[in-house]
Design a protein around this motif. Structure first.
Motif, PDB file in Angstrom:
ATOM      1  N   MET A  75     -31.048  27.270  -7.878  1.00 39.73           N
ATOM      2  CA  MET A  75     -30.562  28.605  -8.250  1.00 39.73           C
ATOM      3  C   MET A  75     -30.011  29.345  -7.032  1.00 39.73           C
ATOM      4  O   MET A  75     -28.980  30.021  -7.129  1.00 39.73           O
ATOM      5  N   ILE A  76     -30.665  29.202  -5.886  1.00 38.17           N
ATOM      6  CA  ILE A  76     -30.174  29.841  -4.656  1.00 38.17           C
ATOM      7  C   ILE A  76     -28.814  29.279  -4.275  1.00 38.17           C
ATOM      8  O   ILE A  76     -27.888  30.023  -3.948  1.00 38.17           O
ATOM      9  N   VAL A  77     -28.681  27.958  -4.328  1.00 38.78           N
ATOM     10  CA  VAL A  77     -27.410  27.330  -3.964  1.00 38.78           C
ATOM     11  C   VAL A  77     -26.314  27.743  -4.944  1.00 38.78           C
ATOM     12  O   VAL A  77     -25.184  28.031  -4.529  1.00 38.78           O
ATOM     13  N   CYS A  78     -26.631  27.806  -6.239  1.00 37.46           N
ATOM     14  CA  CYS A  78     -25.631  28.278  -7.211  1.00 37.46           C
ATOM     15  C   CYS A  78     -25.196  29.694  -6.881  1.00 37.46           C
ATOM     16  O   CYS A  78     -24.007  30.015  -6.922  1.00 37.46           O
ATOM     17  N   TRP A  79     -26.144  30.546  -6.555  1.00 43.42           N
ATOM     18  CA  TRP A  79     -25.829  31.933  -6.218  1.00 43.42           C
ATOM     19  C   TRP A  79     -24.965  32.010  -4.962  1.00 43.42           C
ATOM     20  O   TRP A  79     -24.072  32.840  -4.858  1.00 43.42           O
ATOM     21  N   ASP A  84     -17.926  33.985  -8.004  1.00 37.89           N
ATOM     22  CA  ASP A  84     -18.121  35.210  -8.777  1.00 37.89           C
ATOM     23  C   ASP A  84     -19.380  35.959  -8.351  1.00 37.89           C
ATOM     24  O   ASP A  84     -19.429  37.191  -8.421  1.00 37.89           O
ATOM     25  N   PHE A  85     -20.392  35.248  -7.904  1.00 42.88           N
ATOM     26  CA  PHE A  85     -21.627  35.889  -7.453  1.00 42.88           C
ATOM     27  C   PHE A  85     -21.498  36.397  -6.016  1.00 42.88           C
ATOM     28  O   PHE A  85     -22.103  37.387  -5.649  1.00 42.88           O
ATOM     29  N   ASP A  86     -20.763  35.659  -5.193  1.00 43.45           N
ATOM     30  CA  ASP A  86     -20.541  36.019  -3.795  1.00 43.45           C
ATOM     31  C   ASP A  86     -21.860  36.226  -3.036  1.00 43.45           C
ATOM     32  O   ASP A  86     -22.014  37.156  -2.260  1.00 43.45           O
ATOM     33  N   GLY A  87     -22.830  35.344  -3.308  1.00 48.91           N
ATOM     34  CA  GLY A  87     -24.150  35.465  -2.704  1.00 48.91           C
ATOM     35  C   GLY A  87     -24.152  35.238  -1.203  1.00 48.91           C
ATOM     36  O   GLY A  87     -24.893  35.896  -0.476  1.00 48.91           O
ATOM     37  N   ALA A  88     -23.320  34.325  -0.730  1.00 49.02           N
ATOM     38  CA  ALA A  88     -23.295  34.040   0.706  1.00 49.02           C
ATOM     39  C   ALA A  88     -22.821  35.264   1.488  1.00 49.02           C
ATOM     40  O   ALA A  88     -23.398  35.602   2.526  1.00 49.02           O
ATOM     41  N   SER A  89     -21.806  35.947   0.985  1.00 52.48           N
ATOM     42  CA  SER A  89     -21.325  37.154   1.665  1.00 52.48           C
ATOM     43  C   SER A  89     -22.377  38.248   1.640  1.00 52.48           C
ATOM     44  O   SER A  89     -22.544  38.982   2.613  1.00 52.48           O
ATOM     45  N   TYR A  90     -23.094  38.358   0.535  1.00 54.74           N
ATOM     46  CA  TYR A  90     -24.159  39.367   0.433  1.00 54.74           C
ATOM     47  C   TYR A  90     -25.242  39.104   1.475  1.00 54.74           C
ATOM     48  O   TYR A  90     -25.667  40.024   2.182  1.00 54.74           O
ATOM     49  N   ILE A  91     -25.695  37.854   1.568  1.00 55.34           N
ATOM     50  CA  ILE A  91     -26.721  37.500   2.557  1.00 55.34           C
ATOM     51  C   ILE A  91     -26.193  37.739   3.959  1.00 55.34           C
ATOM     52  O   ILE A  91     -26.904  38.272   4.825  1.00 55.34           O
ATOM     53  N   TYR A  92     -24.949  37.372   4.204  1.00 51.83           N
ATOM     54  CA  TYR A  92     -24.363  37.543   5.537  1.00 51.83           C
ATOM     55  C   TYR A  92     -24.317  39.019   5.919  1.00 51.83           C
ATOM     56  O   TYR A  92     -24.710  39.396   7.020  1.00 51.83           O
ATOM     57  N   LYS A  93     -23.837  39.857   5.013  1.00 51.54           N
ATOM     58  CA  LYS A  93     -23.694  41.282   5.325  1.00 51.54           C
ATOM     59  C   LYS A  93     -25.033  41.988   5.467  1.00 51.54           C
ATOM     60  O   LYS A  93     -25.197  42.860   6.311  1.00 51.54           O
ATOM     61  N   HIS A  94     -26.013  41.615   4.640  1.00 57.19           N
ATOM     62  CA  HIS A  94     -27.277  42.344   4.620  1.00 57.19           C
ATOM     63  C   HIS A  94     -28.367  41.737   5.493  1.00 57.19           C
ATOM     64  O   HIS A  94     -29.338  42.422   5.812  1.00 57.19           O
TER      65      HIS A  94
END
Length: 164
Positions: A75-79, A84-94
């Motif tokens: 689930m983490i890798v999918c995110w 569409d989820f842009d999870g990597a950018s979210y983790i990077y920014k925060h």
């Protein structure tokens, strides 16, 4: 048991394809298209995915106690991967930008201090070898015994340590 076995097989097969295969193909496309924004997005993904792998490697013994960790990881890798989820950018920014960004001078100073202590130990060893060559091993033993008797023991690191 059949459905659970199929799910375990799917996690083992599709996780590497999803985590490595898709970003690898997208990275090649971004490099060939000379797209700066796509390259930046994929660099962010690879940095965050590397942190996930480091976390997993560091806590492998702890994670073995969680039977659902492979599914959580999926689930983490999918995110992280799905645009569409842009999870990597979210983790990077925060997380990465705010908490893990270091001033390069701090890192350089830390390594310089470690190198200085290493050079001090090498210098101490070289001085001891020179002393032994000039005066003999018995003279070094006498010197160490005298310093020990006076309460000024020599530590292996070249400093006055509490255990000496």
């Amino acid at each position: 048991m059949g459905a659970l076995g199929l799910l375990q097989f799917a996690v083992k097969v599709f996780l590497p394809l999803l985590a490595l295969g898709y970003p690898l193909c997208a990275s090649i496309k971004a490099i060939e298209a000379n797209s700066v924004s796509d390259t930046k997005t994929l660099n962010i993904y690879w940095a965050v995915f590397s942190l996930v792998l480091l976390f997993e490697h560091a806590f492998v013994k702890l994670l073995q106690w969680f039977p659902f960790w492979p599914y959580i990881r999926l689930m983490i890798v999918c995110w992280l991967v799905i645009p569409d989820f842009d999870g990597a950018s979210y983790i990077y920014k925060h997380l990465i930008c705010s908490d893990l960004s270091l001033d390069p001078q701090i890192v350089i100073n830390w390594f310089n201090k470690r190198m200085e202590s290493s050079f001090k130990r090498q210098k101490l060893a070289a001085e001891m070898e020179r002393f032994v060559k000039e005066n003999g091993a018995e003279a070094l033993e006498k010197l160490v015994a005298e310093l020990w008797r006076r309460g000024r023991g020599i530590c292996w690191c070249g400093f006055r340590c509490w255990w000496v």
